[in-house]
Scaffold this motif. Structure first.
Motif, PDB file in Angstrom:
ATOM      1  N   GLY A  32     -83.893 -40.977   8.409  1.00  0.00           N
ATOM      2  CA  GLY A  32     -85.258 -40.527   8.153  1.00  0.00           C
ATOM      3  C   GLY A  32     -85.663 -39.531   9.223  1.00  0.00           C
ATOM      4  N   ARG A  36     -89.119 -33.870   8.343  1.00  0.00           N
ATOM      5  CA  ARG A  36     -89.088 -33.874   6.885  1.00  0.00           C
ATOM      6  C   ARG A  36     -90.207 -34.736   6.333  1.00  0.00           C
ATOM      7  N   LEU A  37     -90.390 -35.910   6.964  1.00  0.00           N
ATOM      8  CA  LEU A  37     -91.430 -36.831   6.502  1.00  0.00           C
ATOM      9  C   LEU A  37     -92.805 -36.197   6.652  1.00  0.00           C
ATOM     10  N   MET A  38     -93.002 -35.471   7.748  1.00  0.00           N
ATOM     11  CA  MET A  38     -94.311 -34.868   7.978  1.00  0.00           C
ATOM     12  C   MET A  38     -94.578 -33.747   6.983  1.00  0.00           C
ATOM     13  N   ALA A  39     -93.532 -32.974   6.698  1.00  0.00           N
ATOM     14  CA  ALA A  39     -93.726 -31.817   5.831  1.00  0.00           C
ATOM     15  C   ALA A  39     -93.966 -32.233   4.386  1.00  0.00           C
ATOM     16  N   GLY A  40     -93.498 -33.401   4.019  1.00  0.00           N
ATOM     17  CA  GLY A  40     -93.671 -33.838   2.648  1.00  0.00           C
ATOM     18  C   GLY A  40     -92.670 -33.165   1.726  1.00  0.00           C
ATOM     19  N   GLN A  41     -92.714 -33.537   0.433  1.00  0.00           N
ATOM     20  CA  GLN A  41     -91.813 -32.909  -0.525  1.00  0.00           C
ATOM     21  C   GLN A  41     -92.236 -31.457  -0.712  1.00  0.00           C
ATOM     22  N   ARG A 272     -91.964 -42.763  11.223  1.00  0.00           N
ATOM     23  CA  ARG A 272     -91.051 -42.168  12.193  1.00  0.00           C
ATOM     24  C   ARG A 272     -91.813 -41.355  13.235  1.00  0.00           C
TER      25      ARG A 272
END
Lengths: 318, 278, 540
Positions: A32, A36-41, A272
């Motif tokens: 994870g 990437r998690l912050m930027a979103g899909q 994260r």
């Protein structure tokens, strides 16, 4: 004495370093990517790369670890990825709520547990004793979050006496009662058992028999002699329990929407938000070991016969 | 009635409860009225009836059958985790206690680290890192968390036994350190260890339940009690059977192991029994 | 005893304050100081938003709050989903679809009292695009001419933003991009006051936001509540209008429902799984169900066996799953069976698609033709999903359905971050997928999910790649002709349905509970985060 304290404090350093390293390693290994998690899909590779640079995730691991340790040595816990502010602020904002809940739970457990324990010892071998023992067994066998849900159903939904979770505007008393009660169940069970057994032990001691023989009323025997002697083991258990509860009670805090530190760290793990996880875990570990040191010292003070290289223990949510 | 009588009653009830639960989990195939995984869209969330004594869940599966099969998971997780933490804890504790010096120092700091570490974080990390089998993950987590307390306990016991006469005697006759540990020290710690491990099973079942509550427990469609409560919480006020029966199962099992542990303590470790002193 | 404890604890809080590390827990301004006539609206949120800075609000919770504090140039009309005026009360589009001229509302002010000018629009837009600030959604404005050069550091300003006067902003695009106007309504494109950001600092602004939306920020007790107050001068629906909003953080949904029932919440943004039927019976007047803007599917990894190149096998899986049972039993009649990717009601959705009705016989036949008669020879399939209660139910049900035709499925759950990483890395052969539209336009669905430029990482997780689909999607994005665009999207849907890169499941409907005393509520398709609170008022 001073040597003992110094030695124990020095021994904290490798422990804290070890914890810091394990947290860092765990959060590195866990899959994870924070950026990437912050930027979103639907985010472009370029955006993600910019976020990585901002968070310092583009550097090699050993460099990140070194920076992390250097900051830690200076007492800096870094900035939250998500909240973009110092981790110390995030932690200290949540900690009072956790402290409040833990203290209240231990206080309830102390009052109920010691009371029940004394009752059981006083009526040893008759039905109040069995009742207390049965209840204490139930207390230590109940899943805390399940108890929390049940308490909400009974006291908030059916009776409507107390609010259904939450912390209130400025921490009003009535919000504290249910979470503290459900969190105290296990501790209450332990405290009553400890109180009962140490009372029984003391009551059979020679000096109590002598006191009885001298015709001192039973009440005074219980109050003056027995309670004081029972305090010694109780202090340890209360201390370890408190230290464990300060570690945050994630499930209880989630059920009761309590803004405590356990939940904050848990959320940070899921998102994260590495600096918050690292800082939070190190802070909690620090509190835990310092609390244990304090307990050992207190124990030493109450009962000087204790050998110095002491003990400590855990107590927690389940 | 005397304390000893109470204790033995505790032991008997505890043993009976545990045996009952182990048997019902083992014979779940015979006892369960339905396949615990069979989905029946036509009877979703049915209240308790003759066909489904504990009602059905959100997929129409029989709750009684799921509770029976769920025992297998909770007991397996609880016992296997205790075996892991028991083995690791005994090893570390015995080594630390017997070797002393810097070995002791290092190992005890290691246990300090584990004790101060939040369980949820470990659970998440292990859940994410380790591949299957899924039930395996959860007892690895519990085992990883549980060994530290056992290690402390064993170390304390070893330290206490180490200086006793029979050990000094054995050492003077030239018995090897390993032989002393295995032949003289460990048997003496067995009582404490058994009690701690029994209580450990109870603790593990509770921990598995709250990890499930946070979504980190055993994986579906395996019917774990913790996961069943988690599902049941959504219907707490309206369809309580989905939540109450697995909750009771946990309560009974944990109670059984706690009582068994208490009773065992009485029998195996007379020092903790006030009566035993006189 | 307990009172004493409280006192000691607040002493501790004070100590924390003195140490300078603890932000204020008790604000000087409390409920007592507010006039009684203010109507308070309590809105449940599931977690604490990370930041209330528009350029960093990506998750739905943050957007819910940000939408009330800030204002973009346009908003979507909650009823029609079409762009409507917000900070700009009118606009003109040039024939070629390249130049947009916006006229700012007269007397529009930030909450600090300052008039808003066109330079604020430039500042805010360039802030979203600034590479150093690492805003998460620069793509909202990437169609602007010169955006690329600005981001690469080759230009001081974005060439496509012009400010001919204080009240006029002209935006010029690189090439025609049909959904641009709708994208401008997103929270990330909100207008912010430069002086407040400079005063607070980039990091702190998200903790004390100042905007120009219908409500002004009062305070934030982390993990507990966020309090907003109606902004002075914000037009309202008259007496009883919401004067104060409290967003209460209640993570556990069962507890949130009880809190709502006890009257401690006015709006519940979702319902625990399985509770809709009961709410229909007991709280019919408070229950709101409306179609959403999202799609739920199970994605095949098209680059891995056994699904790679085996369309028949993928179709067999589609026929085997009883979607009606999922929407009726698990979705309690809220969700709608999906035949394509675009939600019904959105232009571009193809109502003529047959989809894959539940047909175990057809499934067995396809399985046989695909080379796995009665599932023989097919390895056990791993279905990866994230540990969410509703998704777990669906996956358990699909597992049972596929078992009926002889396909063995193993469920594997991971928490969200690890799940995403695994899907992105292409580890899963079958995975739970979902897409919640950023804005109501078919482009946002079909391009994101099936264009090969989004392959793998950026949304096209199944790794679908079809040159014909790519060129159709590229063409549609630049079309000004709405009818032609719609036709192209419908054509893409036909191809996608036939190729079956997904097990098409359903379009989740939206559910909320709202206390009956509130009037004027409109629930927009985008979701509860776009709920126009400023229109709501208390009536009898």
């Amino acid at each position: 004495m001073l040597y003992f304290i110094l030695r124990r404090l020095l021994a904290l350093l490798p422990v804290l370093w070890g914890i810091a390293t394990i947290v860092f390693a765990l959060m590195y290994v866990v899959p994870g990517d924070p950026a990437r998690l912050m930027a979103g899909q639907n985010a472009s590779a370029e955006t993600i790369e910019l976020i990585r640079v901002r968070l310092g995730l583009d550097r090699p691991v050993h460099e990140r670890y070194w920076i992390f340790l250097k900051n830690l040595a200076r007492g800096e816990l870094g900035y939250s990825y998500r909240q973009r502010r110092p981790v110390a602020g995030v932690i200290l904002e949540r900690f009072p709520a956790t402290l409040e809940l833990a203290l209240a739970a231990v206080l309830i457990a102390l009052v109920l547990g010691v009371g029940a324990g004394v009752l059981a010892a006083r009526f040893h071998g008759s039905w109040p004793d069995y009742g207390v023992m049965a209840l204490s067994l139930l207390g230590i066998s109940t899943p805390v979050f399940w108890l929390g849900l049940m308490l909400i159903v009974v006291f908030s939904v059916w009776l409507g006496w107390l609010p259904v979770g939450g912390y209130g505007e400025s921490g009003e008393m009535r919000y504290l009662i249910l979470p503290a009660l459900s969190l105290s169940a296990i501790s209450t069970g332990y405290f009553s058992r400890i109180t009962r057994s140490s009372f029984l032990e003391v009551l059979r001691g020679d000096f109590i028999l002598a006191a009885r023989a001298r015709g001192i009323p039973e009440r005074r025997i219980l109050g003056r002699h027995a309670l004081r002697n029972a305090a010694v083991p109780l202090v340890t258990v209360v201390g370890t329990n408190l230290a464990g509860l300060l570690g945050g009670a994630v499930a209880t805090e989630t059920v009761f929407a309590w803004p405590g530190i356990g939940r904050a760290i848990y959320d940070a793990i899921l998102l994260r938000d590495l600096p918050v996880v690292e800082g939070g875990v190190i802070f909690l570990a620090f509190i835990f070991v310092v609390a244990n040191l304090a307990i050992d010292l207190l124990y030493l003070w109450i009962d000087p016969r204790v050998r110095l290289p002491g003990f400590s223990g855990a107590g927690g949510e389940p | 009635m005397s304390l000893r009588a109470y204790r033995s009653i505790t032991l008997r009830i505890g043993l009976a409860l545990v045996l009952l639960l182990v048997l019902s989990a083992l014979c779940a195939g015979l006892l369960a009225p339905c396949d615990p995984l069979r989905v029946d869209v036509a009877s979703v969330m049915a209240p308790p009836s003759l066909a489904h004594p504990f009602g059905t869940d959100y997929l129409g599966r029989d709750v009684l059958s799921r509770v029976l099969y769920g025992g297998r998971i909770s007991l397996t997780v609880g016992v296997l985790a205790v075996i892991i933490s028991g083995l690791a804890g005994t090893l570390v504790g015995a080594l630390a206690g017997f070797a002393g010096g810097w070995v002791d120092e290092v190992l005890m700091r290691l246990t300090d680290i584990v004790l101060a570490f939040p369980t949820a974080l470990l659970a998440l990390a292990v859940m994410a890192i380790f591949e299957n089998p899924t039930v395996g993950k959860i007892f690895i987590v519990l085992g990883l968390v549980g060994w530290a307390n056992i290690a402390r306990l064993v170390r304390a016991e070893v330290l206490a036994v180490k200086e006793r006469d029979f050990v000094t005697a054995a050492r003077s006759v030239g018995v090897s350190p390993l032989g002393i540990v295995i032949r003289h020290i460990l048997p003496n710690t067995l009582g404490t260890l058994t009690v701690a491990l029994t209580l450990g099973v109870a603790g593990n079942i509770l921990t598995e339940a709250w990890l499930s509550f946070l979504g980190l427990g055993a994986q579906p469609p395996l019917p774990s009690w913790g996961a069943m409560i988690t599902e049941g919480q959504y219907f707490l006020t309206t369809r309580p059977w989905v939540c109450i029966f697995p909750g009771l199962a946990i309560l009974l099992t944990v109670l059984g192991f706690n009582m068994l542990g208490d009773g065992l303590r009485d029998v195996l470790d007379p020092r903790l029994n006030p009566r035993g002193r006189r | 005893m307990s009172l004493n404890l409280r006192r000691r604890l607040s002493l501790f809080a004070l100590l924390c304050l003195a140490a300078g590390a603890c932000s204020s827990r008790v604000s000087p301004e409390t409920a007592q100081n507010l006039p009684d006539s203010l109507t308070v609206f309590r809105f449940r949120i599931s977690g604490d938003p990370p930041s209330l800075d528009p350029i960093h609000s990506v998750d739905l919770v943050s957007q819910t709050v940000v939408n009330n504090i800030f204002e973009p140039l346009l908003r979507l009309d909650p009823l029609t989903g079409r762009p409507a005026g917000a900070l700009a009360d009118s606009w003109e589009i040039a024939q070629d679809g390249l130049v947009f001229r916006f006229f700012l509302r007269r007397e529009a002010r930030f909450h600090n009292g300052r008039l808003i000018t066109s330079s604020d629009v430039r500042y805010s837009f360039e802030r979203l695009l600034a590479p150093g600030l690492a805003g998460e959604r620069p793509w909202i404005l990437m169609p602007l001419a010169g955006a690329r050069a600005f981001r690469a550091g080759q230009a001081e300003h974005v060439a496509g933003i012009e400010t001919p006067s204080d009240s006029v902003v002209v935006l010029r695009l690189e090439r025609p991009f049909a959904p641009f106007l709708v994208q401008l309504s997103m929270a990330g494109a909100s207008i912010c006051p430069r002086e407040e950001i400079e005063k607070a600092g980039e990091a702190e602004f998200g903790q004390h936001p100042v905007g120009s939306g219908p409500f002004r920020f009062l305070r934030w007790q982390h993990d507990n509540r966020i309090v907003l107050e109606r902004a002075p001068g914000c037009p309202g629906p008259g007496p009883g209008a919401v004067g104060r909003v409290e967003f209460l953080v209640v993570p556990n949904i069962s507890v949130a429902l009880e809190k709502y029932r006890a009257g401690e919440l006015d709006l519940l943004d979702q319902l625990p799984p399985g509770q809709v039927a009961l709410a229909r019976k007991r709280m019919a007047g408070e229950l709101h169900i409306w179609p959403g803007l999202s799609v739920r599917y199970l994605g095949f990894n098209l680059t891995r066996p056994p699904f790679q190149g085996n369309r028949g096998l993928r179709q067999a899986f589609n026929y085997a799953v009883n979607k009606e049972a999922i929407t009726e039993v698990l979705g309690e009649g809220v969700d709608v069976v999906s035949r394509g990717a675009v939600p019904p009601g959105l232009p571009g959705c193809n109502p003529g698609l047959a989809g894959y009705p539940y047909d175990p016989e057809a499934a067995r036949r396809r399985l046989d033709e695909a080379g796995y008669p009665e599932g023989r020879g097919l390895p056990e399939i791993t279905l990866l999903y994230n540990n969410d209660a509703a998704d777990r139910r669906v996956c358990e049900f699909v597992q049972a359905c596929l078992a009926e035709i002889g396909v063995r499925v193993r469920l594997k759950s991971l928490e969200w971050a690890a799940f995403l990483a695994a899907v992105r890395a292409g580890e899963a052969e079958l995975f739970r997928g979902s897409w919640v539209g950023d804005y109501p336009d078919a482009h946002n669905f079909l391009y994101t999910l099936f264009h090969s430029s989004n392959w793998g990482d950026a949304g096209n997780y199944t790794r679908f790649a079809d040159p014909a689909v790519d060129s159709l999607l590229d063409r549609a994005a630049g079309l000004v002709d709405e009818v032609e665009r719609e036709r192209i999207y419908q054509q893409v849907e036909v191809t996608v349905s036939r190729e079956a890169p997904w097990i098409f499941l359903f379009h989740p409907g939206q559910v909320a509970l709202l206390k009956e005393r509130w009037r004027g509520a409109v629930f927009p398709a985008e979701g509860i985060w776009a709920f126009p609170l400023s229109l709501v008022y208390a009536g009898n």
